[in-house]
Design a protein around this motif. Structure first.
Motif, PDB file in Angstrom:
ATOM      1  N   GLU A 128      62.967 -52.950   4.651  1.00  0.00           N
ATOM      2  CA  GLU A 128      63.101 -53.440   3.277  1.00  0.00           C
ATOM      3  C   GLU A 128      62.229 -54.662   3.004  1.00  0.00           C
ATOM      4  O   GLU A 128      61.777 -54.866   1.877  1.00  0.00           O
ATOM      5  N   GLU A 131      69.114 -42.068   8.775  1.00  0.00           N
ATOM      6  CA  GLU A 131      69.166 -42.901   7.573  1.00  0.00           C
ATOM      7  C   GLU A 131      67.957 -43.834   7.494  1.00  0.00           C
ATOM      8  O   GLU A 131      67.396 -44.049   6.417  1.00  0.00           O
ATOM      9  N   THR A 144      61.344 -43.477   1.462  1.00  0.00           N
ATOM     10  CA  THR A 144      61.492 -44.043   0.117  1.00  0.00           C
ATOM     11  C   THR A 144      60.618 -45.270  -0.061  1.00  0.00           C
ATOM     12  O   THR A 144      59.957 -45.444  -1.090  1.00  0.00           O
ATOM     13  N   ARG A 145      60.588 -46.133   0.957  1.00  0.00           N
ATOM     14  CA  ARG A 145      59.780 -47.362   0.887  1.00  0.00           C
ATOM     15  C   ARG A 145      58.279 -47.018   0.815  1.00  0.00           C
ATOM     16  O   ARG A 145      57.529 -47.632   0.077  1.00  0.00           O
ATOM     17  N   ALA A 155      65.026 -44.034   4.595  1.00  0.00           N
ATOM     18  CA  ALA A 155      64.683 -45.300   3.949  1.00  0.00           C
ATOM     19  C   ALA A 155      63.188 -45.584   4.063  1.00  0.00           C
ATOM     20  O   ALA A 155      62.566 -46.105   3.132  1.00  0.00           O
ATOM     21  N   MET A 208      66.596 -51.814   9.437  1.00  0.00           N
ATOM     22  CA  MET A 208      66.661 -51.661   7.982  1.00  0.00           C
ATOM     23  C   MET A 208      66.129 -52.897   7.286  1.00  0.00           C
ATOM     24  O   MET A 208      65.422 -52.810   6.270  1.00  0.00           O
TER      25      MET A 208
END
Length: 372
Positions: free
Chosen positions: A332, A358, A365-366, A362, A328
């Motif tokens: 990010e 999950e 979305t990124r 993510a 993660m």
């Protein structure tokens, strides 16, 4: 005796420095101002009745032909977004009354047209204006070419201006009016839809224009086309309206990476890097879903790993294990799409299936943020 020095005067010389065309322009300007003033005065003298206007809008939304083209749908950031189409927006403007909307070409230079889309509510004297440029160019499967025919240029301007015109109209009309109209269209369409062989064939033909195959549609709805339900047919109609209006691309709705039609409709050179990441993540997610039962069964039957074995056991034998927090963090902190792609490749090495899900969301979305 005649004097040779006398010069005959020009009978058409009026002594004015400005050409006649200047007077014509002034007259046209005064005419335009007078028309706008008359429209404003008439709007104030005969204001709209919101109740009657709403009744006319709902009556139009009960027509099946309008309901079929009333809404569009597209995907962004893993969320499906839907809204009124240009056809419904034009109907709202017409029935709401005391309103003008349109698209104008302001100038044309070097193969580019500067255009303006607007909507004007004469009753409140509020305007919404959007300016945009349209290149005289058309992309094809084998490349592109410059538009020279006036009709082709007009169609390109109209297609690009439709979305701006829709946005201008919706900016002037109250939100509750729009929501009620959309809901009425969905009710009318749901009552009309009857899944038949003719409807399925027509739907496959329309999606085939965008390179979407029957297999791709069945993968999305998770069932055979013969088992299509009215609700699913309504959702597919919204997706088709989105493709037709240019609000989204086929790859945003269907897994087309492995189909020949996808390579024809969306060449590798024209596909965005974000779409490539999404396709890879979808394929990894599908493979993980197929193997999660066997993996969980093997982990439950196997003895607890020792401390020395823990760093080297995962979904794949001999592959390093990465924790949820590590992957993660990499997702990010990815500064480029290449770094994001590398981080997403590590998802398959995470042991827990829920964590993999999950992390995949993510990554989606990124990737959407990079595309924006």
């Amino acid at each position: 005796m005649m004097n040779d020095d006398v010069v005959t005067a020009n009978p058409f010389d009026t002594g004015e420095d400005h050409p006649v065309s200047g007077a014509v322009v002034a007259v046209e300007m005064q005419k335009g101002v007078a028309e706008v003033q008359a429209a404003l005065v008439m709007a104030r003298a005969y204001p709209r009745d919101p109740r009657r206007a709403m009744d006319r809008i709902l009556q139009d939304c009960m027509r099946a032909t309008l309901a079929e083209e009333a809404t569009y749908q597209y995907s962004r950031g893993g969320t499906d977004i839907s809204g009124p189409s240009i056809r419904l927006a034009e109907t709202l403007a017409k029935r709401w009354g005391n309103m003008e909307a349109g698209v104008k070409e302001l100038s044309r230079r070097d193969g580019v047209s500067e255009c303006l889309a607007y909507a004007w509510d004469y009753e409140t004297n509020y305007r919404d204006v959007r300016t945009f440029a349209v290149r005289h160019w058309r992309d094809t499967k084998t490349g592109g070419y410059l538009l020279k025919d006036e009709r082709d240029i007009y169609e390109a301007i109209a297609n690009n201006g439709a979305r701006r015109k829709r946005a201008c109209i919706l900016a002037l009309i109250d939100g509750d009016v729009i929501e009620t109209a959309v809901r009425q269209c969905e009710i009318a369409l749901a009552a009309k839809i009857e899944v038949t062989d003719e409807l399925v064939a027509q739907m496959l033909e329309r999606f085939g224009e965008y390179g979407v195959t029957k297999e791709a549609i069945e993968r999305r709805i998770q069932r055979h086309m013969s088992a299509l339900t009215p609700a699913m047919a309504l959702s597919l109609k919204k997706i088709y309206n989105s493709l037709r209006d240019g609000m989204s691309a086929p790859s945003e709705w269907f897994e087309m990476g492995d189909t020949p039609a996808a390579s024809v409709t969306q060449p590798a050179a024209s596909r965005s890097r974000t779409d490539t990441i999404k396709a890879r993540m979808k394929s990894r997610k599908a493979r993980a879903a197929e193997n999660v039962t066997d993996v969980d069964r093997q982990q439950a039957a196997a003895p607890a790993p020792t401390t020395a074995e823990a760093p080297t056991q995962g979904d794949n034998a001999g592959a390093p294990v990465f924790s949820f927090a590590d992957v993660m963090t990499k997702i990010e902190q990815a500064a480029t799409l290449d770094e994001l792609n590398d981080a997403c490749d590590l998802i398959r090495h995470v042991a827990d299936s829920q964590h993999r899900k999950e992390l995949t969301e993510a990554g989606h979305t990124r990737a959407a943020r990079f595309n924006d």
